[in-house]
Write an enzyme that holds these catalytic residues in place. Structure first.
Site, PDB file in Angstrom:
ATOM      1  N   CYS A   1      -3.612   7.898   4.554  1.00 15.35           N
ATOM      2  CA  CYS A   1      -3.246   7.400   3.224  1.00 15.35           C
ATOM      3  C   CYS A   1      -4.227   7.851   2.163  1.00 15.35           C
ATOM      4  O   CYS A   1      -3.833   8.173   1.036  1.00 15.35           O
ATOM      5  CB  CYS A   1      -3.128   5.874   3.250  1.00 15.35           C
ATOM      6  SG  CYS A   1      -4.612   5.027   3.821  1.00 15.35           S
TER       7      CYS A   1
ATOM      8  N   GLU B   1       0.875  -1.172   0.000  1.00 15.50           N
ATOM      9  CA  GLU B   1       0.000   0.000   0.000  1.00 15.50           C
ATOM     10  C   GLU B   1       0.908   1.216   0.000  1.00 15.50           C
ATOM     11  O   GLU B   1       1.630   1.468   0.970  1.00 15.50           O
ATOM     12  CB  GLU B   1      -0.928   0.025   1.212  1.00 15.50           C
ATOM     13  CG  GLU B   1      -1.912   1.180   1.141  1.00 15.50           C
ATOM     14  CD  GLU B   1      -2.368   1.684   2.488  1.00 15.50           C
ATOM     15  OE1 GLU B   1      -2.224   2.911   2.735  1.00 15.50           O
ATOM     16  OE2 GLU B   1      -2.844   0.870   3.290  1.00 15.50           O
TER      17      GLU B   1
END
Length: 486
Positions: free
Chosen positions: A286, A252
């Protein structure tokens, strides 16, 4: 924060359910005050080898446990986290700079993850893949082995625990490497799990260290999978290293998320949602809103309303005990990164309509923390640092658009593949735009917030593979097809 003094706590690496100290330590800085916290042991190569050996020994019995048995242990982990909520929240607040409110949300998020995968409907189970008159084919899911979880600093417990529960519910063992910027709460949590002997020896271990430890994890043949959350550059290095032993890998990576506000958006609701998406946890999320594209017909009104919302709801609050969703930048390295972006905006003469001030440290005894005011910049160029790079901090560009094809093209940067959002009263239009965005997750008329039930992955430079949802568990398993002749 009363009652939690630095000298009261000690921290250890946890190997085979035992405490392991180290002659080599490092100390993290409190982002609110820049004061030093606790000495933290750095795992040695021998510690790492011991952890890998212990995890592989545990495989012989742990892989034979049933899904039901593993889910019962996840429920125990949730109760364990709940019982230590106060202690872990206070540690998190000190190391991350979050308010106690946000720190408690971090712990409660980890509790929710445990309970989510403890529900049989949310885990992988055998199923019939195909059946006809000649054959029936069953899919079953087999654990990979030892998982190395290399974790980030912005949500230390949630993002570590996601990798832990995904590993455990699929029958793997896991070695956690927390970020060296925020090691304390994760080390203490796994120490408390070991003290209660909730899990068998070698199933859950934790090692503190830097890039060298991460590199060892990617290269070691005794590690079957690496799950990494971090930057694009490091993610590429992780993937290249894992290829040498054909490890499974989940990455990620950066998410320079675009938000598109259409002409017919409900502006009061959209403004409030965009502000939260951009400045929650000082933008250190994020999938935070990193770029906002507003239709030219409502651009000025949206910008005015956004400035008012941010000035009223996102302010510097030095006392961590005061409920707040805005805080300092979490570490010196990221603070300097965001400062460079602010300075670039000033050098370029871009229109900073609110914020832009950095609270600099004074003398050693007058340190003040890594604080940057919530900052909004109107109309910076598309090739500016603020637009092209993921800022991961409390500074937001607001840009104008008129043509749908053009704004989609501008939104779809290579580093923008993690998430996106669209605001429109016309849901058909919003969905049409959403389907054209190169992002693993798109939110319509709401801020970007991942859901445990949904697969979370990045397109292009924003990741490889994904986590969460049932589909996320597949990356922690081999799928075996068993064919029955009829």
């Amino acid at each position: 924060m009363a009652g939690l003094e630095m000298e009261d706590l000690k921290f250890h690496n946890i190997i085979n359910n035992t405490l392991r100290s180290s002659p080599t330590t490092h100390t993290v800085t409190n982002p609110r005050t820049e004061s030093a916290l606790w000495p933290c042991p750095i795992a040695s190569p021998a510690d790492f080898e011991d952890a890998v050996s212990s995890a592989n020994r545990a495989f012989k019995t742990w892989k034979l446990t049933t899904l039901s048995e593993r889910q019962t242990l996840l429920t125990k982990l949730a109760s364990h986290l709940e019982s230590h909520l106060s202690l872990l929240s206070q540690i998190l607040a000190l190391e991350s700079g979050k308010s106690l409110l946000l720190s408690e949300l971090d712990v409660r998020g980890a509790i929710a993850q445990c309970l989510h995968y403890a529900d049989p409907t949310n885990a992988l189970s055998d199923h019939i893949q195909f059946e006809d008159s000649s054959v029936k084919i069953i899919a079953t899911h087999v654990p990979l082995g030892v998982v190395a979880a290399i974790c980030p600093w912005n949500f230390p417990l949630i993002l570590s625990n996601l990798k832990v529960v995904s590993s455990l519910v699929t029958g793997n063992r896991v070695i956690v490497k927390p970020s060296p910027f925020t090691p304390y709460a994760v080390l203490k949590w796994i120490e408390l799990v070991a003290a209660e002997e909730i899990l068998p020896l070698g199933v859950l271990q934790v090692l503190n260290g830097g890039a060298d430890l991460g590199q060892q994890m990617t290269l070691h043949p005794g590690i079957a999978k690496v799950s990494f959350t971090g930057t694009i550059a490091v993610g590429k290095a992780v993937m290249a290293a894992c290829a040498k032993t054909l490890k499974k890998v989940t990455l990620e990576l950066a998410g320079n998320d675009a938000c598109i506000v259409c002409a017919d958006a409900d502006l009061p609701k959209a403004v409030k949602s965009v502000a939260g998406g951009a400045f929650f946890n000082a933008g250190q999320v994020c999938v935070a809103t990193k770029r906002v594209y507003v239709h030219e017909s409502v651009y000025e009104e949206f910008a005015r309303r956004l400035v008012e919302e941010v000035r009223g709801s996102y302010t510097v609050v030095e006392d961590a005990s005061v409920p707040s969703v805005f805080g300092p930048v979490s570490n010196k390295v990221q603070f300097e990164t965001v400062k460079r972006i602010v300075e670039d905006c000033k050098r370029g003469g871009y229109e900073i309509v609110t914020g832009g001030e950095v609270r600099e440290s004074g003398k050693e005894e007058e340190k003040k923390g890594f604080w940057l005011e919530p900052t909004i910049v109107k109309g910076p160029p598309e090739d500016s640092m603020l637009v092209r790079e993921e800022q991961f901090g409390p500074i937001l560009p607001v840009l104008s658009w008129s043509d749908e094809d053009d704004v989609i093209s501008r939104s779809n940067l290579a580093n923008a593949g993690l998430g996106a959002s669209v605001y429109s009263s016309d849901l058909a239009q919003a969905e049409r735009i959403a389907r054209r965005l190169d992002a693993g997750s798109v939110w319509i008329n709401q801020a970007e917030r991942p859901h445990m039930g949904a697969y979370f992955s990045g397109f292009k430079d924003s990741g490889f593979g994904g986590e969460m949802g049932k589909q996320g568990l597949l990356s922690y398993s081999y799928t075996q097809s068993i064919h029955f002749a009829k």
